[in-house]
Design an enzyme around this catalytic site. Structure first.
Site, PDB file in Angstrom:
ATOM      1  N   THR A 109      25.914   8.576  59.023  1.00  0.00           N
ATOM      2  CA  THR A 109      25.115   8.421  57.799  1.00  0.00           C
ATOM      3  C   THR A 109      25.608   9.417  56.764  1.00  0.00           C
ATOM      4  O   THR A 109      26.365  10.329  57.078  1.00  0.00           O
ATOM      5  CB  THR A 109      23.623   8.752  58.029  1.00  0.00           C
ATOM      6  N   ASP A 110      25.172   9.279  55.548  1.00  0.00           N
ATOM      7  CA  ASP A 110      25.357  10.356  54.588  1.00  0.00           C
ATOM      8  C   ASP A 110      24.127  11.273  54.711  1.00  0.00           C
ATOM      9  O   ASP A 110      23.177  11.010  55.466  1.00  0.00           O
ATOM     10  CB  ASP A 110      25.552   9.807  53.168  1.00  0.00           C
ATOM     11  N   TRP A 111      24.151  12.344  53.956  1.00  0.00           N
ATOM     12  CA  TRP A 111      23.206  13.461  54.032  1.00  0.00           C
ATOM     13  C   TRP A 111      21.741  13.010  54.033  1.00  0.00           C
ATOM     14  O   TRP A 111      21.264  12.445  53.041  1.00  0.00           O
ATOM     15  CB  TRP A 111      23.486  14.352  52.823  1.00  0.00           C
ATOM     16  N   GLN A 112      21.054  13.224  55.147  1.00  0.00           N
ATOM     17  CA  GLN A 112      19.598  13.006  55.238  1.00  0.00           C
ATOM     18  C   GLN A 112      19.186  11.552  54.987  1.00  0.00           C
ATOM     19  O   GLN A 112      18.023  11.268  54.702  1.00  0.00           O
ATOM     20  CB  GLN A 112      18.908  13.906  54.194  1.00  0.00           C
ATOM     21  N   ASP A 113      20.152  10.646  55.051  1.00  0.00           N
ATOM     22  CA  ASP A 113      19.864   9.313  54.540  1.00  0.00           C
ATOM     23  C   ASP A 113      18.952   8.467  55.413  1.00  0.00           C
ATOM     24  O   ASP A 113      18.383   7.489  54.917  1.00  0.00           O
ATOM     25  CB  ASP A 113      21.162   8.565  54.215  1.00  0.00           C
TER      26      ASP A 113
END
Ligand code: BGC
Length: 775
Positions: A317-321
C-alpha cells in the site's frame, strides 16, 4: 467501412476474470524452482500471526527513541521495548522510511538497518529477515554524501535510457551499501498535468518515453538479468499503480475520473513494460478512480495486475492508505473493515505505518472467515519471494567496507553528465548564449545561490527542506559560474526576491528590485534563476500555475535595464512564464538537476557543453490550457472565434529543445507504402549537423492515425534515438516501429489496429503509409 483487428492479449473482459494468478505468472517476477520450494517449505511452518506480521510494514520512527512520529533523537537509537513489541509480539516483516532529521551518513544508516535486521533475526522463531525500504528516488536520497542525480523529470529530459540505467545502478550500489535492499522507485505515473505536485517525480507525459526510461532504470536497479541477490542490486517498486497522476482537481490524492480504456492506453504501458522487465514490487495509488479507492479495487489489483499481467511480486500500500479507506475515503465504517476490503482486493503488505493494528486485524479477520487463508498465503508467498530473491536469508546485512565506490568520482561524473544532458534550451534569440568567458554577469533570483531548489523533494528529507545542510560541497549556480568564469570578479550575485510571494510589494522589495535594475545596468548580462522551492506530495499543491508575481517583477526589473536577460528555470513543474518570456533573450529549463545542476547550468551557459535536453512534457502557455501533445483534434479549433490560447498553443511543445548546433533533416522514408498488422515499419532519415559545434540530437518519430473509430490523438511518439554528430557530419538514422504499436485501446478495453491511412513525421518531414489486412 474500416476493417479492424482486435488484439486478444488485452481482451475486453480480462479485468473481471476470476483468480488464476498462480497459473499466469510473469516469468521474470517469479522465483526459480528452488526458490519456490523454499517459499512453500517456510510458509508451511508459519503461524497465522507470523503471516500477518510479514504483511505489516512500519516506519522507522516507531522503532527509534525520540519525539515520534516525526523526529528521532540524535544520535539515532533504537528503542528496545518497541523492538520487542514489533518483532516478538507482532512479528513484523518490513520497515521503511527515515525521520525528518538531518540526513544520516552512510555508516549510521548501515549500522541502524543492520541492528534492526539482527534484532529481528535473533528474536524471531523462523529467522525471517526484515525487508527495509526507502525512497531512493534519485540516488540514495536520504544518505548524507550519496550521489544524487537529477529527479526523474530531468532524467526523462535526457531522452537517454542509458543514463537512467546507470543512475539506477549507482542508486542500487549506494543503497545496498547502507543496508537497504528495496527502493520505492521508479514513479511510472503519467506526468501530464503540471498542477499535480508530483509531476517532477515522473518521466513526463509520454507513455513510450516513460516506459523506456522506466525499463532502463529498473534494469539499473535490479540488474539486466534481475540478479537481485547480487549485493550491488536492489528491488524496484513501481508506483503509484494506477492512474494516480490525473486527479480532476490537479491536487494530490484527490479523485480521478478515468475510463478504463484511457487508463490502459496511456497509464498502463509503463507499468506493463516494467513488469515484463521483472520489477519485483508495486505500490498502489492513494487516490480514487471513478469513486473507488484503488486500494479497494479488486479489478485493478487482483484482476489486472496479478492475473492479467501475471505479476507475482509484492503489492504494498502507500502510506497509511488502508486506514484512510476508513478515515478519508469513507468506504469502510472501521479500520478493521478497511483491512478486510484492501486485503481481499489483493494488497499483500500494508504500509501501516505507525502501529500494529493491521497485523491484529488480519488475524481476527482470518479467524472470522472474512479473509481466506489462501489470500493470506498468496500475500506472504509474494513477500517471501522478494526476500529470497534479494538473498536476504543468506546475506541479511551488508558491510560498508564492501562498497569502496560509494560517492566515487566516477559516480559523480555520471550524475554530472546526466544533469548536463537533461538541461533544455528553450530560447536563444540572436545567439545570446553561450556567454563570453569574461563577461560581467549579474546572477539573481531565489535559485541563484542555493542547493535546495536544485534538488527538490525526496532529497535528504521528505520535503527536501534540509538539503542546504548536506550540500555545502556542491556548487550552486552562482558558485559554478564564478568557478568557470575567466574573470570571477565580474560575477555578481544578488538574490532580489525570495520564493515567498505575498503579492504585497513593500518598500523593501521595491528597493531590492531597483537594486537589481541598477546592478543589471552595470553588467553585460543578467542570469535570473527562477522557479520553485522544493516540495513533495500534498504540501506541493498549488492554486496558481503562473510563476510567482514577485519573480515576474524581478524579470521586469532586470529587463528594464536594457541588458540581455537569461532565465534559468529551476522547477518541478513548468510554471507559466507567458508574460515575461518576451523580456528574456534566452531560457534554460533545468528541472530539478540535483547536486551537479549548478555545474551543468554554468557549463551550458558558457558553452562548454552543448545542450541536448528535450522537454518530456508540453510547456503550457496558459493555466487553463493544459493539454498533452497527444490531445485530440478538437482541442485545436483555432478559427472559429475562440480567444487567444483556447486552442492548443503551448509555450513550448513536447520534445522541444534547442542546441548550439543546427541540425537539418532530409530524406525521410519508410520501407513500404502499405503494411500488414504483423509487419514492422523501417524508417530512414538523414540528420546533418550544419554547424561548427559537435552536438547531440534526439530523433523523434511520431505517427498520426488519420481516422479511427475512436477519435484519434493528433500524433503519438512511436520511436526515438539520441545521436551525437560532429561538425558537418551527416548520419542516416534508422528506427523501427512494430505495426501493433499503432493500435489503440477501444471501449471494450481491447487493443485495436484499424486499416486506413497514417502519417509518419520526423524532424519536420512527413511521409504517409497505410495499414491493410487488419481484421
Ligand atoms: C508516497 C510514496 C512513498 C511513500 C513512502 C508516500 O507518502 O506517496 O511515493 O513511497 O510515502 O515514503
Amino acid at each position: 467501412m474500416k476493417r479492424q483487428l482486435i488484439h486478444l492479449a488485452l481482451a475486453a473482459m480480462a479485468v473481471f476474470t476470476v483468480s488464476c494468478s498462480e497459473t499466469s505468472r510473469n516469468a521474470e517476477t517469479t522465483g526459480s524452482e528452488e526458490t519456490e520450494k523454499r517459499i512453500e517449505a517456510l510458509l508451511s511452518r508459519m503461524t497465522l500471526e507470523e503471516k500477518a506480521g510479514q504483511m505489516t510494514q512500519i516506519t522507522l520512527d516507531v522503532l527509534t527513541t525520540g519525539e515520534s512520529p516525526y523526529v528521532s533523537d540524535e544520535p539515532v537509537l533504537l528503542d528496545t521495548s518497541v523492538l520487542r513489541e514489533a518483532f516478538v509480539t507482532y512479528k513484523i516483516g518490513s520497515v521503511l522510511n527515515t525521520a525528518n532529521n538531518r540526513a544520516r551518513d552512510r555508516q549510521t544508516w548501515n549500522r541502524l538497518i543492520g541492528e534492526i535486521q539482527n534484532y529481528a533475526l535473533e528474536n524471531s522463531r523462523l529467522q525471517i529477515p526484515v525487508l527495509y525500504g526507502l525512497d531512493m528516488i534519485h540516488g540514495a536520497s536520504y544518505v548524507d554524501g550519496a550521489t544524487l542525480f537529477p529527479q526523474q523529470i530531468g532524467l526523462a529530459a535526457t531522452w537517454n535510457p542509458a543514463l537512467a540505467e546507470r543512475a539506477g545502478e549507482i542508486t542500487a550500489y549506494e543503497s545496498r551499501a547502507v543496508g537497504c535492499p528495496w527502493t520505492f522507485s521508479p514513479v511510472l505515473d503519467l506526468g501530464m498535468d503540471p498542477r499535480w505536485p508530483r509531476q517532477w517525480e515522473t518521466f513526463g507525459e509520454d507513455p513510450l518515453l516513460g516506459a523506456l526510461m522506466g525499463e532502463a532504470l529498473i534494469k539499473g536497479l535490479q540488474g539486466k538479468e534481475n540478479s537481485l541477490d547480487d549485493p550491488n542490486r536492489i528491488a524496484a517498486c513501481l508506483k503509484h499503480y494506477l492512474g494516480y497522476s490525473s486527479p480532476v482537481s490537479g491536487k494530490d490524492r484527490t479523485p480521478a475520473h478515468l475510463p478504463m480504456h484511457v487508463i490502459r492506453e496511456y497509464h498502463l504501458p509503463a507499468f506493463k513494460k516494467a513488469i515484463e522487465t521483472g520489477a519485483m514490487s508495486v505500490m498502489v495509488n492513494s487516490g480514487e478512480i471513478n469513486g473507488l479507492p484503488v486500494h479497494a479495487s479488486h479489478a485493478l489489483i487482483t484482476g489486472l495486475l496479478k492475473e492479467e499481467l501475471g505479476f507475482s511480486g509484492l503489492v504494498v500500500t502507500d502510506w497509511q492508505d488502508i486506514e484512510f479507506l476508513h478515515t478519508r475515503h469513507r468506504i469502510a465504517a472501521s479500520h478493521k473493515e478497511a483491512v478486510k476490503i484492501a486485503v481481499n482486493a489483493g494488497i499483500d503488505m500494508s504500509m501501516v505505518p505507525y502501529n500494529f493494528n493491521f497485523a491484529a486485524y488480519v488475524v481476527e479477520l482470518v479467524k472470522e472467515g472474512e479473509i481466506s487463508t489462501e489470500r493470506i498465503d498468496d500475500a506472504v508467498r509474494r513477500i517471501l519471494r522478494l526476500k529470497f530473491r534479494l538473498g536476504l536469508f543468506e546475506r541479511p546485512v551488508t558491510a560498508m567496507s564492501s562498497y569502496p565506490e560509494f560517492a566515487s568520482g566516477s559516480f559523480a561524473a555520471d550524475a554530472r553528465r546526466t544533469a548536463l544532458e537533461s538541461i533544455t534550451l528553450l530560447k536563444n534569440e540572436n545567439k545570446t548564449l553561450p556567454l563570453p568567458a569574461g563577461a560581467r554577469i549579474l546572477i539573481a533570483g531565489p535559485a541563484a545561490d542555493r542547493m535546495r531548489p536544485m534538488l527538490g523533494g525526496w532529497s535528504y528529507s521528505w520535503q527536501g527542506n534540509l538539503a542546504d545542510e548536506s550540500t555545502a560541497e556542491y556548487a550552486t549556480i552562482a558558485r559554478a559560474m564564478r568557478e568557470l568564469s575567466a574573470s570571477p570578479a565580474n560575477i555578481r550575485v544578488y538574490e532580489g526576491v525570495s520564493y515567498d510571494d505575498s503579492g504585497d510589494f513593500s518598500a523593501e522589495i521595491k528597493g531590492d528590485l531597483q537594486k537589481i535594475t541598477a546592478l543589471a545596468r552595470q553588467s553585460d548580462y543578467v542570469v535570473l534563476c527562477l522557479g520553485e522551492n522544493s516540495y513533495c506530495e500534498i504540501p506541493g499543491n498549488i492554486t496558481e500555475l503562473e510563476l510567482s508575481s514577485n519573480q515576474k517583477e524581478l524579470v521586469r526589473a532586470a529587463a528594464s535595464s536594457g541588458k540581455p536577460v537569461i532565465l534559468v528555470m529551476v522547477q518541478g513543474r513548468p510554471r507559466i512564464i507567458r508574460e515575461v518570456e518576451p523580456m528574456a533573450q534566452a531560457i534554460l529549463n533545468a528541472y530539478l538537476p540535483g547536486n551537479y545542476g549548478g555545474e551543468a547550468i554554468a557549463r551550458i551557459l558558457y558553452g562548454e557543453t552543448n545542450p541536448s535536453g528535450k522537454l518530456p512534457y508540453t510547456y503550457p502557455r496558459f493555466a487553463y490550457s493544459i493539454e498533452p501533445y497527444y490531445h485530440k483534434y478538437t482541442e485545436n479549433l483555432q478559427n472559429i472565434g475562440a480567444p487567444e490560447g483556447s486552442a492548443f498553443n503551448p509555450q513550448y511543445p513536447f520534445g522541444f529543445g534547442l542546441s548550439y548546433s543546427e541540425f537539418a533533416y532530409s530524406g525521410l522514408s519508410a520501407d513500404g507504402k502499405t503494411y500488414t498488422p504483423d509487419a514492422t515499419i523501417r524508417i530512414r532519415v538523414n540528420v546533418q549537423n550544419n554547424s561548427g559545434k559537435a552536438g547531440m540530437e534526439v530523433v523523434q518519430a511520431y505517427v498520426s492515425d488519420l481516422y479511427a473509430t475512436l477519435t484519434p490523438p493528433v500524433k503519438r511518439l512511436r520511436a526515438f534515438t539520441k545521436i551525437m554528430l560532429q561538425p558537418g557530419e551527416m548520419r542516416t538514422v534508422t528506427l523501427e516501429i512494430p505495426l501493433w504499436d499503432l493500435a489503440f485501446t477501444d471501449h471494450s478495453n481491447a487493443s485495436r489496429l484499424e486499416n486506413g491511412e497514417f502519417t509518419l513525421s520526423v524532424g519536420g518531414q512527413e511521409v504517409g503509409f497505410s495499414v491493410e489486412g487488419a481484421e
